[in-house]
Design a protein around this motif. Structure first.
Motif, mmCIF file in Angstrom:
data_model
loop_
_atom_site.group_PDB
_atom_site.id
_atom_site.type_symbol
_atom_site.label_atom_id
_atom_site.label_comp_id
_atom_site.label_asym_id
_atom_site.label_seq_id
_atom_site.Cartn_x
_atom_site.Cartn_y
_atom_site.Cartn_z
ATOM 1 N N ASN A 147 0.812 -1.215 0.000
ATOM 2 C CA ASN A 147 0.000 0.000 0.000
ATOM 3 C C ASN A 147 0.848 1.270 0.000
ATOM 4 N N THR A 148 2.064 1.145 -0.491
ATOM 5 C CA THR A 148 2.939 2.306 -0.598
ATOM 6 C C THR A 148 2.313 3.372 -1.496
ATOM 7 N N ASP A 149 2.252 4.606 -0.979
ATOM 8 C CA ASP A 149 1.705 5.775 -1.707
ATOM 9 C C ASP A 149 0.222 5.637 -2.035
ATOM 10 N N SER A 169 1.080 4.190 8.086
ATOM 11 C CA SER A 169 1.410 5.560 7.655
ATOM 12 C C SER A 169 2.856 5.695 7.189
ATOM 13 N N LYS A 170 3.687 4.720 7.515
ATOM 14 C CA LYS A 170 5.075 4.731 7.031
ATOM 15 C C LYS A 170 5.141 4.390 5.548
ATOM 16 N N PHE A 171 4.078 3.808 5.020
ATOM 17 C CA PHE A 171 4.045 3.387 3.617
ATOM 18 C C PHE A 171 2.989 4.158 2.820
ATOM 19 N N ALA A 172 1.785 4.241 3.372
ATOM 20 C CA ALA A 172 0.663 4.828 2.637
ATOM 21 C C ALA A 172 0.789 6.350 2.513
ATOM 22 N N LYS A 173 0.120 6.886 1.532
ATOM 23 C CA LYS A 173 0.063 8.338 1.342
ATOM 24 C C LYS A 173 -0.832 8.968 2.400
ATOM 25 N N GLU A 174 -1.944 8.276 2.710
ATOM 26 C CA GLU A 174 -2.895 8.784 3.694
ATOM 27 C C GLU A 174 -3.577 7.613 4.391
ATOM 28 N N VAL A 175 -3.754 7.731 5.697
ATOM 29 C CA VAL A 175 -4.462 6.723 6.489
ATOM 30 C C VAL A 175 -5.675 7.397 7.131
ATOM 31 N N ASN A 199 0.110 12.598 14.005
ATOM 32 C CA ASN A 199 0.686 12.074 12.766
ATOM 33 C C ASN A 199 0.066 12.797 11.554
ATOM 34 N N PRO A 200 0.847 13.489 10.770
ATOM 35 C CA PRO A 200 0.290 14.267 9.644
ATOM 36 C C PRO A 200 -0.348 13.402 8.553
ATOM 37 N N LYS A 201 0.000 12.138 8.511
ATOM 38 C CA LYS A 201 -0.566 11.253 7.489
ATOM 39 C C LYS A 201 -1.885 10.610 7.918
ATOM 40 N N ASP A 236 -13.301 7.677 -0.757
ATOM 41 C CA ASP A 236 -12.571 6.912 -1.771
ATOM 42 C C ASP A 236 -11.258 6.403 -1.189
ATOM 43 N N VAL A 237 -11.020 5.096 -1.352
ATOM 44 C CA VAL A 237 -9.809 4.477 -0.807
ATOM 45 C C VAL A 237 -9.279 3.446 -1.797
#
Length: 419
Positions: A147-149, A169-175, A199-201, A236-237
């Motif tokens: 799920n990177t980005d 959140s270390k991988f995804a763009k948004e959680v 956490n900003p993400k 949307d996800v």
């Protein structure tokens, strides 16, 4: 009513996930006749994991299905038999255990419970369409890299949900986290909550539950419902992770083995359930971390434990409790000089009875389970039994006179032992 067919095995493993397969591999390799019963898919929940990057030996990663196929192949190599059916009931007490399916009752010397568990789901509309490899996942450790980005949703606010969401959140763009409670309130510990809120993400949608899941073949939208206003909020996800609990598959074991409040089976570090010859391993038991690697470790311990139990049972019945002569069992400690020094004396007594007595010796440390079967919890101790295998005395009196007197009450021709 037609009587069910009966089959006999050394070991019956209930459950075909990583733990059950590993246990079966160990038992099969030990030349024990082994049957593995799985109600749905060999490999269990691990087969639904798209990518496994943290299992040792696969530096490039592997799929859950691919890894479980290797486990399955290896078990078959060692002669393990497989039966795809549902277990209806079990009888675990006694020397012979029974595992009952719709058509057959399987008798076994040992049973290994590896029935695993299942994630608790939301039961929202269309959920079943997207489970596992179609957009809904239950393991961030397994699927985070995939799920990177991407934009992902997390359902839940307990420790697992917030910690796994933070990891994502270390991988995804948004959680995006759906929380059932009012703003700022979560079910996790305060440290995890504060870190997540900072956490900003990570963003939070409060007072919401899932109304439905949508998507063309793969999940693309989660519709949330605001519990206070009734408003439907479409989000949307790319994927969704559900962390609202986990349920062990232990229904048929209720009142059969010891369980925790959450209905997980309680074992010791040897995977023993407290019932002789019954072991439990993997996600079905009360434990901290549920991963393929930990399931494999559990399964290895359970498999070795089953092998040891069967070997010790045969030794107990055929050697320790032999029925050719009057029996004398001496329990000692190899690291305790006084009890160790009594060994020659016990051998002298056996010789003095001119073949009427059989002496067996148990080191209390190495033969702990044998001592438990005899009810010997201290050393040194002596156990006396008749030719019929009936224990008549267990004593801490280990001097030559006391031992000789006890044996003379049991043998056909009493002898005088030099003191």
């Amino acid at each position: 009513m037609r009587e069910k067919k009966r089959e006999q095995y050394d070991v019956v493993v209930i459950g075909g996930g990583p733990a059950g397969l590993t246990a079966a591999i160990y038992c099969g390799r030990a030349h024990l006749s082994t049957l593995l019963i799985e109600k749905s898919l060999i490999g269990g929940l691990a087969t639904y994991t798209n990518e496994i990057e943290n299992y040792p030996g696969f530096p490039e990663g592997t799929t859950g299905l691919g890894l479980m196929e290797l486990f399955h192949k290896q078990a078959k190599k060692f002669g393990v038999r497989f039966k795809l059916t549902d277990v209806k009931s079990v009888a675990l007490e006694g020397e012979t255990k029974e595992v009952e399916t719709f058509r057959t009752t399987y008798e076994a010397k040992t049973v290994i419970i590896a029935s695993g568990g299942r994630p608790r789901v939301t039961k929202a509309k269309n959920e079943e369409k997207y489970l596992f490899d179609k957009g809904i996942s239950f393991c961030a450790t397994c699927d985070a890299a995939a799920n990177t980005d991407k934009t992902v949703m997390v359902i839940g606010s307990g420790d697992a949900a917030i910690e796994e969401g933070t990891f994502l959140s270390k991988f995804a763009k948004e959680v995006i986290v759906s929380v059932i409670h009012d703003e700022g309130k979560m079910d996790c510990n305060e440290i995890a909550r504060d870190a997540a809120l900072a956490n900003p993400k990570m963003t939070f949608i409060w007072n919401t539950v899932v109304e439905s899941f949508e998507g063309d073949g793969h999940l693309s939208r989660v519709n949330l419902k605001n519990l206070k206003t009734g408003e439907i909020i479409p989000v949307d996800v790319d994927n969704c992770f559900e962390f609202i609990g986990y349920e062990p598959n232990t229904e048929i074991f209720v009142d059969k083995v010891s369980m925790s409040q959450r209905q997980y089976i309680i074992t010791n570090e040897h995977m023993e359930t407290g019932i002789p010859g019954v072991f439990a391993c993997g996600d079905v038991r009360e434990k901290e971390l549920k991963q393929v690697a930990t399931a494999v470790g559990d399964g290895a311990i359970a498999g070795v434990g089953a092998e040891k139990y069967i070997a010790e049972t045969e030794m107990f019945e055929n050697q320790l409790m032999q029925k050719e002569k009057v029996g004398l069992i001496y329990v000692y400690s190899a690291i305790d000089a006084p009890s160790r020094e009594l060994l020659p004396m016990m051998q002298e007594i056996e010789t003095a009875f001119n073949g009427q007595v059989k002496l067996n010796v148990i080191d209390q440390y190495k033969g702990k389970s044998l001592c438990e079967r005899l009810g010997c919890d201290v050393e040194p101790m002596t156990v006396f039994y008749t030719k019929a295998g009936e224990v008549v005395e267990t004593s801490t009196r280990c001097d030559k006179k006391s031992v000789a007197e006890a044996l003379n009450k049991l043998v056909e021709t009493p002898v005088e032992v030099a003191l």
